[in-house]
Design a protein around this motif. Structure first.
Motif, short mmCIF file in Angstrom:
data_model
loop_
_atom_site.label_atom_id
_atom_site.label_comp_id
_atom_site.label_asym_id
_atom_site.label_seq_id
_atom_site.Cartn_x
_atom_site.Cartn_y
_atom_site.Cartn_z
N PHE A 202 52.67 56.82 26.60
CA PHE A 202 51.22 56.75 26.77
C PHE A 202 50.78 55.29 26.68
O PHE A 202 50.92 54.66 25.63
N VAL A 203 50.24 54.77 27.79
CA VAL A 203 49.77 53.39 27.83
C VAL A 203 48.26 53.38 27.59
O VAL A 203 47.49 53.84 28.43
N ASN A 204 47.86 52.85 26.44
CA ASN A 204 46.46 52.89 26.05
C ASN A 204 45.75 51.54 26.17
O ASN A 204 44.55 51.49 26.36
N ALA A 205 46.46 50.45 26.04
CA ALA A 205 45.84 49.14 25.90
C ALA A 205 44.94 48.78 27.08
O ALA A 205 45.28 49.02 28.24
N ALA A 206 43.77 48.21 26.77
CA ALA A 206 42.82 47.77 27.80
C ALA A 206 41.79 46.84 27.16
O ALA A 206 41.65 46.81 25.94
N VAL A 207 41.07 46.12 27.99
CA VAL A 207 39.96 45.28 27.52
C VAL A 207 38.72 45.62 28.33
O VAL A 207 38.79 46.10 29.46
N ALA A 208 37.55 45.36 27.73
CA ALA A 208 36.28 45.62 28.39
C ALA A 208 35.71 44.34 28.98
O ALA A 208 36.21 43.24 28.74
N ASN A 209 34.63 44.52 29.74
CA ASN A 209 33.91 43.40 30.33
C ASN A 209 32.44 43.77 30.35
O ASN A 209 32.10 44.95 30.37
N GLY A 210 31.55 42.80 30.34
CA GLY A 210 30.12 43.06 30.23
C GLY A 210 29.57 44.04 31.26
O GLY A 210 29.92 44.00 32.44
N ALA A 211 28.69 44.94 30.79
CA ALA A 211 28.15 45.99 31.65
C ALA A 211 27.28 45.45 32.77
O ALA A 211 27.25 45.97 33.87
N GLY A 212 26.51 44.38 32.50
CA GLY A 212 25.51 43.95 33.46
C GLY A 212 25.97 42.90 34.45
O GLY A 212 25.23 42.58 35.38
N GLU A 213 27.16 42.37 34.27
CA GLU A 213 27.60 41.26 35.12
C GLU A 213 28.07 41.76 36.48
O GLU A 213 28.91 42.65 36.57
N ARG A 214 27.53 41.15 37.55
CA ARG A 214 28.06 41.40 38.88
C ARG A 214 29.42 40.72 38.99
O ARG A 214 29.71 39.74 38.29
N VAL A 215 30.23 41.21 39.92
CA VAL A 215 31.57 40.67 40.06
C VAL A 215 31.53 39.18 40.40
O VAL A 215 32.40 38.40 39.96
N ASP A 216 30.52 38.74 41.17
CA ASP A 216 30.46 37.33 41.54
C ASP A 216 29.98 36.43 40.41
O ASP A 216 30.02 35.21 40.53
N GLN A 217 29.53 37.06 39.30
CA GLN A 217 29.01 36.27 38.18
C GLN A 217 30.06 35.99 37.10
O GLN A 217 29.81 35.21 36.20
N VAL A 218 31.21 36.64 37.18
CA VAL A 218 32.25 36.38 36.19
C VAL A 218 33.14 35.25 36.65
O VAL A 218 33.26 34.99 37.86
N THR A 219 33.73 34.57 35.71
CA THR A 219 34.65 33.50 36.08
C THR A 219 35.94 34.09 36.63
O THR A 219 36.29 35.25 36.38
N THR A 220 36.64 33.27 37.36
CA THR A 220 37.94 33.70 37.88
C THR A 220 38.88 34.05 36.73
O THR A 220 39.65 35.02 36.80
N GLU A 221 38.80 33.28 35.66
CA GLU A 221 39.67 33.53 34.51
C GLU A 221 39.38 34.89 33.87
O GLU A 221 40.30 35.62 33.49
N GLU A 222 38.08 35.23 33.75
CA GLU A 222 37.72 36.53 33.16
C GLU A 222 38.13 37.68 34.07
O GLU A 222 38.65 38.71 33.61
N PHE A 223 37.91 37.52 35.36
CA PHE A 223 38.33 38.55 36.32
C PHE A 223 39.84 38.79 36.21
O PHE A 223 40.30 39.93 36.15
N THR A 224 40.59 37.69 36.16
CA THR A 224 42.04 37.79 36.08
C THR A 224 42.46 38.46 34.77
O THR A 224 43.35 39.32 34.76
N ARG A 225 41.81 38.09 33.66
CA ARG A 225 42.15 38.67 32.36
C ARG A 225 41.98 40.18 32.37
O ARG A 225 42.87 40.93 31.91
N VAL A 226 40.87 40.65 32.90
CA VAL A 226 40.60 42.09 32.90
C VAL A 226 41.57 42.81 33.84
O VAL A 226 42.13 43.86 33.48
N MET A 227 41.80 42.27 35.01
CA MET A 227 42.69 42.93 35.97
C MET A 227 44.14 42.96 35.49
O MET A 227 44.83 43.97 35.64
#
Length: 231
Positions: free
Chosen positions: A83-108
């Motif tokens: 069972f693979v459970n690990a994950a991270v969240a990201n802000g609810a209100g941010e559009r995809v174009d408003q996150v940094t490349t680093e944050e996008f990469t971290r979440v993905m």
């Protein structure tokens, strides 16, 4: 004398993963569970009270070398459930174009690539009639996305779902059960205080739904009530 079934939970130091470890222990399973880093966590306290039925392994899930090392340490072990459970969240209100490349990469990487590396590299430890499950979310459903929000997190879970479907397609004829599980919106550090479910409502249901799927080949996407989630 019967042998207790064994589950490996990836990401169990807190929240849903910790609750899953406790739930499977209460059902008589032997539990292997991973934590990041070397510090003591609530999982260690659970292990102290488990009479040796809970073993803890260190793992940085996003590090391929660490995943390979865990596989080598567990060589020869037979798992009934991965069972693979690990994950991270990201802000609810941010559009995809408003996150940094680093944050996008971290979440993905954490929510999609990391879990699939685990499935690919540790899946061979699962018995031929066992189960591989990954914690997904109803937010990963493309069909249910009628409100927007959580764009990067939604995208990561949708990617995870698609990658699991690709994995399943490559496993034609495999007798193992494959599952994507939506635990519901749960009051944890990630889910927040406004979430609609308590852990004691979600996790027993997740375990029941997984138990009901054991021995049934193929991939299914369902929630903590065992109900199908649309793709």
């Amino acid at each position: 004398m019967s042998v207790s079934p064994t589950v490996l939970i990836i990401g169990a130091s807190r929240g849903l993963g910790l609750a899953l470890a406790g739930e499977w222990l209460s059902r008589g399973w032997a539990v292997l569970a991973t934590v990041r880093g070397a510090g003591r966590t609530a999982l260690h306290g659970l292990a102290d009270a488990s009479d040796g039925r809970l073993a803890i392994e260190p793992l940085e899930m996003t590090d391929p070398a660490a995943v390979d090392a865990l596989r080598d340490r567990l060589s020869g072990r037979d798992l009934d459930l991965l069972f693979v459970n690990a994950a991270v969240a990201n802000g609810a209100g941010e559009r995809v174009d408003q996150v940094t490349t680093e944050e996008f990469t971290r979440v993905m990487v954490t929510n999609a690539l990391g879990p699939m590396r685990i499935v690919e590299r540790l899946g061979g430890l699962v018995r031929p009639d066992g189960m591989i499950a990954v914690m997904s979310s109803s937010l990963g459903s493309v069909a249910l996305n009628e409100t927007g929000g959580w764009e990067v997190y939604r995208g990561s879970k949708a990617a995870l779902n698609t990658l699991m479907r690709s994995y399943a397609a490559r496993q034609a004829g495999d007798r193992r059960s494959l599952a994507l599980v939506d635990p519901g919106w749960v009051r944890t550090e990630m889910g927040g205080a406004e979430a609609s479910l308590g852990i004691d409502q979600s996790i027993p249901g997740v375990a029941d739904a997984l138990e009901a799927r054991r021995g049934r080949p193929g991939l299914r996407y369902f929630d903590y009530r065992g109900e199908t989630v649309p793709w």
